[in-house]
Design a protein around this motif. Structure first.
Motif, PDB file in Angstrom:
ATOM      1  N   ASN A 171       0.822  -1.210   0.000  1.00 21.15           N
ATOM      2  CA  ASN A 171       0.000   0.000   0.000  1.00 21.15           C
ATOM      3  C   ASN A 171       0.853   1.255   0.000  1.00 21.15           C
ATOM      4  O   ASN A 171       1.951   1.268   0.542  1.00 21.15           O
ATOM      5  CB  ASN A 171      -0.894   0.023   1.246  1.00 21.15           C
ATOM      6  N   GLY A 172       0.292   2.291  -0.607  1.00 22.19           N
ATOM      7  CA  GLY A 172       0.940   3.604  -0.566  1.00 22.19           C
ATOM      8  C   GLY A 172       1.590   3.976  -1.886  1.00 22.19           C
ATOM      9  O   GLY A 172       1.548   3.215  -2.860  1.00 22.19           O
ATOM     10  N   ASN A 280       4.595  -1.544   3.059  1.00 19.66           N
ATOM     11  CA  ASN A 280       4.377  -0.137   2.782  1.00 19.66           C
ATOM     12  C   ASN A 280       5.294   0.309   1.643  1.00 19.66           C
ATOM     13  O   ASN A 280       6.518   0.193   1.736  1.00 19.66           O
ATOM     14  CB  ASN A 280       4.686   0.647   4.073  1.00 19.66           C
ATOM     15  N   GLU A 282       6.288   3.100   0.722  1.00 14.65           N
ATOM     16  CA  GLU A 282       7.260   4.151   1.037  1.00 14.65           C
ATOM     17  C   GLU A 282       8.561   3.613   1.644  1.00 14.65           C
ATOM     18  O   GLU A 282       9.575   4.307   1.693  1.00 14.65           O
ATOM     19  CB  GLU A 282       6.632   5.181   1.974  1.00 14.65           C
TER      20      GLU A 282
END
Lengths: 463, 200
Positions: A171-172, A280, A282
């Motif tokens: 996600n992200g 994640n 990021e």
């Protein structure tokens, strides 16, 4: 509880329960190539059997085909023999063969999607481990051995153990300079090269959804490097848009009918999974491998891990790298941009974007190998070939090329290759002491320009 | 398509330890250029056994003490990498009938067992112990008893792992799946007819 895509597609294609608990599964699409099929054709012939569904079988040649001179007969007589065997076997059995003259030849996992053969909700098998690539469309795609190629030729089915399903969620938003290749190298580093044994990987989450079809193919392509038998992404509008108008994609009324089938096989919102892992986007930076399997990778700004684990020791000895040292700055000899992992148009565009007006370092041999005839033609229409050539790359014809070096494209001695391919095994690129560092096309372009492992974000000022 | 059941494998063993021994190390890609599997056995582990000039390297398969071995003792994730059947074919044709490993890569396991190459697992500590035993006494007969799921090495008995479906297929002589698959061709036709897609 709802079902996931894997379970739905499995159930639709299930023929029978076999003694011992295996399932006989129908294979909707069988893709074949010259390396793993000749023995299988010989086996069925010997048994007096025929190809059961020639109209569900499609062939191309990719592993052994030269990328410079494709005049027949090939200079390598064994390659010529394999090519002739494929031509003969497809002809005798009424199988469509996309050879060099067809205008569609290329790496089998690039050709299938391009032709619209790869569709959501189908089962695919091919005698090549990177068959998981087709999962990017929501297909369940198995890489198989030659005895199974024989089984699929003779019966259009194969015997399989059921798989567990792990939802791998990312996600992200990806940071600039981070690509699908970095995602999958990151996932394999964290889940391990054998973390996926016994599993199908469902790649999901906003990062995966935001990837292009090309990017999703790159991720699914390397599911096998994480030990998973198959990898897939649920189909969506992007998938359908990609398929529209492709040669074998459904047309007219049939399109609408298939659209509702494709919608129906998506994982239900409340689908059950055997395992869920969440990452994640990021946290991911451009990745490079430093060792001799795809799990042995680091972010470009990291130092090489210090660990007295014997497999690390073996990897460091082979790669001639030092624990604790930065990977950045490692001198390279060869750059290879291509393969079923990163030989698609988007990959070439990305590399060309950065190479424009730049020069390959004088000590570096650089190869750009489009994944298919279609990719090559598209790239040439966009002028990408000129950018590569002006930068100092060799612009080649489509094939697997230096990914596994079964054709004349090989490393020499202990050369180090910055490669967009999928495996950094010992000797993988054609020399028993040759070294491979896996990375994205942007990172390979950066390595080409500087002549060493570099951070593409610094070289090309990405932020 | 009747084949002989496999109940047990007995023979001498050779330890080829180390994790993640991949298919390119089992059979280097340059030896895959063939239209039959004949003769592929002599290239098993070639680059592990010989240097670029063809001189033998230090490797268990170059060690005379193990020259009659028919069982391989291996580490974790043995056979990872390619789906090419060339890898198990080369091992089988080099004279091996079984592999005892800590774990196997999925596709390699299926390819091997289809050929009747028995694959069983043991935990790491027992792999190490067994390898030590074999190293100290290369002539010891190792027995893999598939039905009882045990490995016997002299006085020592180890419980080994095997997938239930694989075990059954060895004991029933149906490890080569084609015979079983062909029995269901009527059902195959039925499934095909009901599939929503074709490429015609």
């Amino acid at each position: 509880m709802g079902k996931n895509l894997f379970q739905k597609v499995w159930d639709i294609h299930k023929v029978a329960d076999l003694p011992g608990g295996r399932t006989q599964l129908f294979i909707g699409l069988h893709l074949i190539h010259e390396v793993t099929s000749p023995q299988a054709f010989a086996m069925i012939k010997e048994l007096g059997l025929k190809v059961a569904y020639p109209n569900r079988t499609f062939a191309t040649c990719d592993h052994i085909i030269p990328t410079d001179n494709i005049t027949r007969p090939f200079a390598d007589s064994m390659a010529e023999e394999m090519m002739q065997a494929l031509e003969k076997n497809t002809k005798e059995n009424g199988i469509t063969f996309f050879g060099p003259e067809s205008g569609y030849q290329g790496v089998v996992h690039i050709v299938g999607p391009e032709l619209g053969l790869t569709q959501p909700g189908i089962t695919v098998a091919c005698g090549d481990s990177h068959t998981a690539t087709h999962g990017a469309f929501g297909a369940i795609a198995f890489g198989i051995g030659t005895s199974q190629v024989r089984d699929v030729l003779a019966t259009q089915t194969m015997a399989l153990n059921d798989l567990k399903v792990r939802r791998v969620e990312v996600n992200g938003k990806l940071k600039p300079g981070v690509y699908a290749k970095d995602i999958i190298l990151y996932l394999i580093r964290h889940l391990g090269v054998n973390g996926g044994i016994g599993y199908a990987y469902e790649f999901a989450g906003s990062t995966i959804e935001n990837l292009s079809m090309e990017g999703r193919m790159t991720v699914c392509n390397m599911a096998i490097e994480g030990g998973a038998r198959v990898g897939y992404v649920n189909p969506d509008e992007k998938t359908f848009e990609y398929l529209k108008g492709k040669k074998y994609a459904p047309k007219g009324e049939n399109w609408d009918k298939m659209l509702s089938y494709w919608e129906s096989i998506k994982s239900d919102k409340d689908a059950e999974y055997d395992d869920v892992v969440v990452f994640n986007a990021e946290d991911i930076e451009p990745m490079v491998t430093w060792g001799i399997n795809p799990e042995q990778g680091v972010g470009i700004s990291e130092k090489l891990p210090i660990d007295d684990n014997p497999s690390f020791k073996e990897a460091y000895e082979y790669m001639k790298l030092k624990p604790g040292a930065p990977i950045k700055g490692t001198k390279i000899d060869v750059v290879f941009i291509g393969s079923c992992t990163n030989g698609r148009i988007e990959d070439l565009r990305e590399a060309a974007k950065y190479l424009k007006g730049k020069k390959v370092a004088s000590h570096v041999k650089a190869l750009a190998v489009p994944g298919s005839t279609t990719v090559k033609a598209k790239a040439e229409a966009e002028g990408l070939d000129k950018i590569f050539i002006e930068a100092g790359f060799e612009w080649r014809n489509p094939g697997c090329s230096m990914c596994l070096a079964m054709n004349p494209d090989k490393l020499i001695g202990d050369q180090i290759c910055a490669s967009t391919s999928n495996r950094n095994f010992k000797g993988r690129q054609g020399s028993s002491s040759g070294r491979t560092i896996l990375m994205s096309p942007a990172m390979a372009a950066a390595a080409a320009v500087t002549g060493e492992i570099s951070d593409a974000r610094e070289v090309f000022e990405l932020n | 398509m009747s084949i002989k059941p496999i109940n047990r494998v007995i023979g001498k063993a050779v330890p080829i330890l180390g994790d993640d021994i991949d298919t390119d190390r089992i059979i280097p890609a340059r030896y895959l250029k063939c239209v039959t599997f004949d003769g592929i056995g002599e290239f098993a582990f070639y680059d592990e056994r010989f240097d670029s000039e063809g001189k033998p390297k230090k490797h268990p398969l170059n060690d005379n003490r193990f020259k009659d071995a028919s069982i391989i003792i291996a580490g974790n994730n043995f056979g990872c990498g390619s789906s090419r059947e060339h890898a198990p074919q080369s091992i089988k044709r080099a004279g091996f009938n079984a592999i005892i490993a800590e774990s196997f890569a999925e596709i390699f396991y299926g390819n091997s067992t289809t050929l009747g190459l028995v694959c069983v697992t043991l935990p790491k500590t027992e792999i190490e112990e067994l390898a030590k035993t074999v190293d100290a006494n290369p002539n010891i007969q190792i027995e893999i008893d598939i039905e009882r799921e045990v490995i016997r090495a002299g006085e020592k008995v180890y419980n080994c792992g095997i997938k239930p479906s694989t075990k059954k297929s060895f004991l029933d002589g149906e490890y080569d799946s084609l015979g079983v698959l062909l029995k269901n061709m009527d059902k195959v036709k039925e499934v095909e007819k009901n599939l929503p897609y074709s490429f015609a």
